[in-house]
Write a protein that holds these residues in place. Structure first.
Motif, short mmCIF file in Angstrom:
data_model
loop_
_atom_site.label_atom_id
_atom_site.label_comp_id
_atom_site.label_asym_id
_atom_site.label_seq_id
_atom_site.Cartn_x
_atom_site.Cartn_y
_atom_site.Cartn_z
N TYR A 254 0.86 -1.18 0.00
CA TYR A 254 0.00 0.00 0.00
C TYR A 254 0.89 1.22 0.00
O TYR A 254 2.11 1.13 0.16
N GLY A 255 0.31 2.36 -0.20
CA GLY A 255 1.08 3.59 -0.36
C GLY A 255 1.85 3.99 0.88
O GLY A 255 1.51 3.63 2.01
N ALA A 256 2.88 4.78 0.66
CA ALA A 256 3.71 5.26 1.76
C ALA A 256 2.90 6.09 2.74
O ALA A 256 3.13 6.06 3.95
N ALA A 257 1.91 6.83 2.22
CA ALA A 257 1.09 7.67 3.11
C ALA A 257 0.29 6.81 4.08
O ALA A 257 0.08 7.19 5.24
N VAL A 258 -0.14 5.65 3.62
CA VAL A 258 -0.89 4.74 4.49
C VAL A 258 0.04 4.15 5.55
O VAL A 258 -0.34 3.97 6.71
N GLU A 259 1.27 3.87 5.15
CA GLU A 259 2.25 3.35 6.11
C GLU A 259 2.51 4.38 7.21
O GLU A 259 2.58 4.04 8.40
N VAL A 260 2.63 5.64 6.82
CA VAL A 260 2.83 6.71 7.81
C VAL A 260 1.63 6.78 8.74
O VAL A 260 1.77 6.94 9.96
N TYR A 261 0.43 6.66 8.18
CA TYR A 261 -0.78 6.74 9.00
C TYR A 261 -0.85 5.56 9.97
O TYR A 261 -1.31 5.71 11.11
N ALA A 262 -0.39 4.41 9.53
CA ALA A 262 -0.37 3.25 10.41
C ALA A 262 0.50 3.53 11.64
O ALA A 262 0.15 3.17 12.77
N HIS A 263 1.64 4.20 11.45
CA HIS A 263 2.48 4.58 12.58
C HIS A 263 1.77 5.61 13.46
O HIS A 263 1.90 5.58 14.70
#
Length: 373
Positions: free
Chosen positions: A93-102
């Motif tokens: 999934y997108g990097a933005a979603v990874e950031v949101y997961a954090h």
């Protein structure tokens, strides 16, 4: 008003399909039996789950009803083509979603659960659900988050199904007409739950149009029956949108508080709870603009949520479920329209009757006023 549309129900009242377990067969059946158009929400269900609810609803009422489908979503920009399974592989999934997961790490600790898999599917079982609806036709099918292909709409028409598609702008309504749908659901910014935009464009945030203005724009753009949706809670408001050119009105939040609704008890109570004073459009829970009551989760995470649906929806699903089972309304997605404080805890059939009486009273007052002048 289109005879093909009005033949389906007695009162110009459509119960909105509310996904997530709210629009259950008991609710749709009660509305249909009272003369409105009840709706099932197939969103987030399997094709078989949808079929079982249709069978259950047909056991409750012989009157017309509708089923709502979510359109498959285009690939999220920046998403990878899939995971390789390697421990150090980039997430699917997108990097933005990874950031949101954090960003949600504190919620994971608080609710003692894990985040969901963002890569859990983008099509919501669309093809399988269409196959069921073509093999076992229902009176009405509506679509959210986009426009079906002309072939799909034509196939449903040949099966005897009336089709509606949600639009949030005049241009979207024109696309609906060109595709060959039978009617347009005109959704104003006041509406609770997800905005049915055909494309989530963050640059357009804040530019959504109120229902009455949007109705006027769409009425001058397309030549199709219009169903008005957005913040409608009283019969006088239904009379107003009918006078503005709509053939019917779709109400969601008004039916959310009914005993037949499948909404969580905390969600129903929150509609009129003075702790929740306003609503706001947010991507916090799903990655798509949706109107809900402002609670802690929305305040803390809304500003950081990326435009990534359904990745964010899948990501936050365990958190929302755990908040609900824990009795914590501050972590739930409390979808609601701007008129939520006007919710009435009436049985659904009684609410339809009250709304119909209010429509008649509003029309009579308008006629009396016209004669007096």
């Amino acid at each position: 008003m289109s005879s093909a549309l009005t033949d389906l129900f007695v009162h110009p009242i459509v119960q909105a399909p509310m996904a997530g377990g709210v629009s259950v067969p008991q609710l749709a059946g009660a509305v249909a039996e009272a003369g409105g158009l009840g709706f099932l929400a197939a969103g987030y269900k399997t094709a078989d789950g949808m079929y079982q609810e249709i069978k259950q609803l047909r056991g409750i009422t012989g009157r017309p009803f509708g089923v709502n489908l979510f359109m498959p979503q285009p690939e999220y920009p920046g998403a990878s083509t899939g995971s390789t399974g390697a421990a150090d592989a980039a997430p699917p999934y997108g990097a933005a979603v990874e950031v949101y997961a954090h960003q949600l790490a504190g919620e994971v600790t608080w609710y003692d659960t894990e985040l969901g898999d963002p890569d859990s599917g983008r099509d919501d079982g669309y093809d399988a659900k269409l196959a069921v609806l073509l093999d076992n036709p229902v009176p009405v099918v509506s679509f959210h988050f986009g426009v079906p292909s002309p072939d799909v709409l034509d196939s449903l028409r040949r099966a005897g199904t009336f089709t509606l598609v949600t639009a949030t702008t005049a241009d979207e309504a024109l696309a609906v007409q060109r595709a060959g749908a039978d009617a347009v659901i005109v959704q104003g910014v006041e509406a609770g739950g997800h905005q049915g935009t055909h494309r989530d464009n963050p640059e357009a945030d804040g530019s959504a149009v109120g229902l009455l203005s949007l109705l006027a724009q769409v009425r001058e753009t397309v030549d199709l029956p219009l169903v008005a949706a957005g913040g409608i809670m009283r019969g006088s408001q239904i009379a107003a949108v009918l006078a503005a050119g709509a053939s019917a009105a779709q109400l969601g939040t008004a039916f959310l508080a009914t005993p037949e609704s499948g909404a969580h008890a905390l969600h129903k109570q929150a509609l009129t709870n003075p702790l929740f004073v306003r609503t706001e459009l947010t991507r916090a829970f799903s990655g798509r603009p949706a109107r809900g009551l402002v609670n802690r989760f929305l305040r803390e995470h809304g500003p950081y949520a990326p435009a990534a649906y359904p990745e964010v929806h899948h990501l936050t699903s365990p958190l929302r479920k755990k908040a609900a089972t824990s009795g914590d309304a501050q972590g739930m997605a409390l979808w609601a329209g701007q008129g939520h404080r006007m919710a009435r805890e009436l049985p659904a059939g009684e609410l339809v009757a009250v709304l119909a009486d209010e429509i008649a009273a509003a029309r009579a007052a308008l006629l009396d006023g016209g004669e007096a002048s």
